[in-house]
Enzyme design. Structure first.
Site, PDB file in Angstrom:
ATOM      1  N   LYS A 125      30.971 -12.458 -34.691  1.00 29.78           N
ATOM      2  CA  LYS A 125      31.048 -12.764 -33.263  1.00 29.78           C
ATOM      3  C   LYS A 125      32.298 -12.149 -32.632  1.00 29.78           C
ATOM      4  O   LYS A 125      32.248 -11.616 -31.529  1.00 29.78           O
ATOM      5  CB  LYS A 125      30.980 -14.274 -33.048  1.00 29.78           C
ATOM      6  CG  LYS A 125      29.603 -14.849 -33.411  1.00 29.78           C
ATOM      7  CD  LYS A 125      29.527 -16.327 -33.189  1.00 29.78           C
ATOM      8  CE  LYS A 125      28.098 -16.838 -33.431  1.00 29.78           C
ATOM      9  NZ  LYS A 125      27.644 -16.621 -34.816  1.00 29.78           N
ATOM     10  N   LYS A 160      28.970 -21.396 -28.469  1.00 26.48           N
ATOM     11  CA  LYS A 160      28.552 -21.320 -29.865  1.00 26.48           C
ATOM     12  C   LYS A 160      29.764 -21.298 -30.789  1.00 26.48           C
ATOM     13  O   LYS A 160      30.847 -20.832 -30.421  1.00 26.48           O
ATOM     14  CB  LYS A 160      27.682 -20.083 -30.111  1.00 26.48           C
ATOM     15  CG  LYS A 160      28.256 -18.760 -29.640  1.00 26.48           C
ATOM     16  CD  LYS A 160      27.188 -17.675 -29.771  1.00 26.48           C
ATOM     17  CE  LYS A 160      27.631 -16.356 -29.185  1.00 26.48           C
ATOM     18  NZ  LYS A 160      26.590 -15.304 -29.276  1.00 26.48           N
ATOM     19  N   ARG A 210      17.567  -7.228 -32.071  1.00 26.56           N
ATOM     20  CA  ARG A 210      18.340  -6.770 -33.216  1.00 26.56           C
ATOM     21  C   ARG A 210      18.178  -5.256 -33.305  1.00 26.56           C
ATOM     22  O   ARG A 210      17.083  -4.748 -33.559  1.00 26.56           O
ATOM     23  CB  ARG A 210      17.852  -7.453 -34.501  1.00 26.56           C
ATOM     24  CG  ARG A 210      18.409  -6.871 -35.792  1.00 26.56           C
ATOM     25  CD  ARG A 210      19.924  -6.906 -35.894  1.00 26.56           C
ATOM     26  NE  ARG A 210      20.501  -8.202 -35.677  1.00 26.56           N
ATOM     27  CZ  ARG A 210      20.597  -9.158 -36.604  1.00 26.56           C
ATOM     28  NH1 ARG A 210      20.125  -8.938 -37.822  1.00 26.56           N
ATOM     29  NH2 ARG A 210      21.154 -10.309 -36.311  1.00 26.56           N
ATOM     30  N   ARG A 225      13.695 -10.734 -30.584  1.00 19.47           N
ATOM     31  CA  ARG A 225      13.410 -12.103 -31.027  1.00 19.47           C
ATOM     32  C   ARG A 225      13.312 -12.973 -29.783  1.00 19.47           C
ATOM     33  O   ARG A 225      14.317 -13.283 -29.139  1.00 19.47           O
ATOM     34  CB  ARG A 225      14.501 -12.551 -31.995  1.00 19.47           C
ATOM     35  CG  ARG A 225      14.532 -11.688 -33.261  1.00 19.47           C
ATOM     36  CD  ARG A 225      15.836 -11.729 -33.988  1.00 19.47           C
ATOM     37  NE  ARG A 225      16.922 -11.196 -33.177  1.00 19.47           N
ATOM     38  CZ  ARG A 225      18.196 -11.205 -33.545  1.00 19.47           C
ATOM     39  NH1 ARG A 225      18.541 -11.735 -34.710  1.00 19.47           N
ATOM     40  NH2 ARG A 225      19.121 -10.695 -32.763  1.00 19.47           N
ATOM     41  N   ARG A 233      17.087 -20.186 -27.664  1.00 16.54           N
ATOM     42  CA  ARG A 233      17.481 -19.308 -28.759  1.00 16.54           C
ATOM     43  C   ARG A 233      16.314 -18.443 -29.219  1.00 16.54           C
ATOM     44  O   ARG A 233      15.206 -18.944 -29.402  1.00 16.54           O
ATOM     45  CB  ARG A 233      18.001 -20.134 -29.939  1.00 16.54           C
ATOM     46  CG  ARG A 233      19.211 -20.987 -29.616  1.00 16.54           C
ATOM     47  CD  ARG A 233      19.507 -21.967 -30.733  1.00 16.54           C
ATOM     48  NE  ARG A 233      18.407 -22.911 -30.946  1.00 16.54           N
ATOM     49  CZ  ARG A 233      18.357 -23.782 -31.942  1.00 16.54           C
ATOM     50  NH1 ARG A 233      19.341 -23.828 -32.830  1.00 16.54           N
ATOM     51  NH2 ARG A 233      17.330 -24.595 -32.063  1.00 16.54           N
ATOM     52  N   ASP A 273      23.306  -7.254 -31.916  1.00  9.32           N
ATOM     53  CA  ASP A 273      22.484  -8.159 -31.115  1.00  9.32           C
ATOM     54  C   ASP A 273      22.705  -7.812 -29.653  1.00  9.32           C
ATOM     55  O   ASP A 273      23.847  -7.831 -29.162  1.00  9.32           O
ATOM     56  CB  ASP A 273      22.857  -9.614 -31.390  1.00  9.32           C
ATOM     57  CG  ASP A 273      22.369 -10.084 -32.748  1.00  9.32           C
ATOM     58  OD1 ASP A 273      21.592  -9.342 -33.386  1.00  9.32           O
ATOM     59  OD2 ASP A 273      22.752 -11.191 -33.166  1.00  9.32           O
ATOM     60  N   GLU A 281      26.681  -9.761 -30.358  1.00 10.87           N
ATOM     61  CA  GLU A 281      27.227  -9.926 -31.705  1.00 10.87           C
ATOM     62  C   GLU A 281      27.100  -8.612 -32.463  1.00 10.87           C
ATOM     63  O   GLU A 281      26.251  -7.773 -32.147  1.00 10.87           O
ATOM     64  CB  GLU A 281      26.503 -11.032 -32.493  1.00 10.87           C
ATOM     65  CG  GLU A 281      26.721 -12.436 -31.980  1.00 10.87           C
ATOM     66  CD  GLU A 281      26.111 -13.503 -32.885  1.00 10.87           C
ATOM     67  OE1 GLU A 281      25.840 -13.179 -34.072  1.00 10.87           O
ATOM     68  OE2 GLU A 281      25.912 -14.629 -32.412  1.00 10.87           O
ATOM     69  N   ASN A 283      26.524  -7.824 -36.393  1.00  5.24           N
ATOM     70  CA  ASN A 283      26.250  -8.415 -37.699  1.00  5.24           C
ATOM     71  C   ASN A 283      26.546  -7.395 -38.798  1.00  5.24           C
ATOM     72  O   ASN A 283      25.995  -6.293 -38.791  1.00  5.24           O
ATOM     73  CB  ASN A 283      24.789  -8.859 -37.770  1.00  5.24           C
ATOM     74  CG  ASN A 283      24.492  -9.986 -36.800  1.00  5.24           C
ATOM     75  OD1 ASN A 283      24.606 -11.150 -37.136  1.00  5.24           O
ATOM     76  ND2 ASN A 283      24.116  -9.623 -35.571  1.00  5.24           N
TER      77      ASN A 283
END
Length: 323
Positions: A125, A160, A210, A225, A233, A273, A281, A283
């Site tokens: 993050k 978050k 993603r 997603r 979410r 993301d 984000e 990852n």
């Protein structure tokens, strides 16, 4: 190649969607040998190299009993052609300790992917701070009043924890501020924990995408997603629906800006993301979505990854060559 995967227990893999499994399958298809261990099995003792109790396995092609253990031995990590760190978050103290053991293995000659130092330097993050031009308005703080001020400015926000995964602990607070105080207390533990707050991006209804980048190059399809029902979410673990789609110009712009920079630091695989053209984000620990993209589009993501790994081991270059 002789490959070691450092991962969660093989028995918990959901092979119909697991990205690490898809890497193993493609590697075995090419004739490479596969072994696996868990981070808890890494060890170092003065005068000896970093070792692990590893299982040498063969994939069977079966849905249930998907692997067969050929041997269980203690081996030095430096004996393998590559060590792939694929342990899922949380990015906690034990994860960090594992990266230090892996970094020692590097000093002994092991090739670790992604590089342990790069894993530590890019918490998923917080890594977006370096690339703020591509992000939505974001705040990182322990201070409750700073969160309230951010909410007053942006009205509709997402809060978050920094160590969550799969959508865990994500809250949305709209303009009415309902339960904002309670959410802040829950997430930051009365000032003991740092949290992230971001302006809500309405385009989440189109999906939290993603975007995979391998060897500095974007995979041409993302997995959007998409939240279902009243859920905010999009994470697949939170019930989101995964829909593969071609990268947009905005997706490509972000991937091309970040991909070569991060690959040069030893991050062979990253998962960006992106929501509505905003980076949320980065990852790096165990990016997923290989199988979903491959199944829906026909683009062979595992093959692209193993191509990049073979290129790295042959040339020492983390970046894939230009087309």
């Amino acid at each position: 190649m002789n490959l070691l995967f450092v991962a969660d227990p093989l028995e918990v893999f959901k092979t119909y969607k697991d990205t690490t499994f898809s890497m193993m399958r493609e590697a075995q298809r090419r004739g490479h040998r596969i072994a696996a261990c868990e981070p808890s099995q890494l060890r170092w003792q003065r005068g000896r190299p970093v070792t692990a109790t590893v299982r040498e396995i063969v994939l069977t092609g079966e849905a249930d009993d998907w692997f067969r253990t050929e041997a269980t031995t203690e081996r030095a990590l430096s004996e393998f052609d590559a060590v792939l760190m694929r342990k899922d978050p949380p990015f906690d103290a034990e994860y960090i300790y594992a990266t230090h053991l892996l970094e020692q293995a590097e000093r002994e000659g092991a090739k670790v992917v992604n590089k342990p130092r790069a894993l530590r330097d890019h918490p998923e993050k917080l890594a977006i701070m370096e690339f703020a031009d591509h992000t939505t308005p974001t705040l990182v703080t322990r201070e409750a009043q700073a969160v309230r001020d951010f909410h007053a400015e942006h009205q509709d926000i997402i809060l978050k924890p920094l160590d969550g995964m799969g959508g865990m602990g994500i809250f949305r607070v709209k303009a009415d501020g309902l339960n904002l105080g309670s959410i802040i207390e829950t997430l930051n533990d009365n000032g003991a924990q740092t949290i992230m707050v971001q302006r809500f991006v309405p385009d989440i209804v189109k999906g939290d995408k993603r975007v995979l980048v391998i060897g500095g190059k974007p995979v041409p399809f993302s997995l959007a997603r998409i939240p279902q029902g009243s859920e905010v979410r999009g994470n697949l673990a939170a019930g989101g629906k995964g829909v593969a789609q071609p990268l947009t110009p905005e997706d490509l712009k972000i991937a091309k800006a970040l991909g070569p920079v991060l690959a040069a630091r030893g991050l062979l695989l990253i998962g960006l993301d992106v929501i509505g053209g905003s980076l949320t984000e980065i990852n790096v620990t165990s990016p997923t979505c290989f199988q979903e993209i491959t199944d829906q589009t026909g683009f062979d993501v595992p093959a692209m990854f193993i191509d990049a790994l073979e290129h790295l081991l042959k040339t020492g270059e983390w970046l894939l060559p230009a087309d």
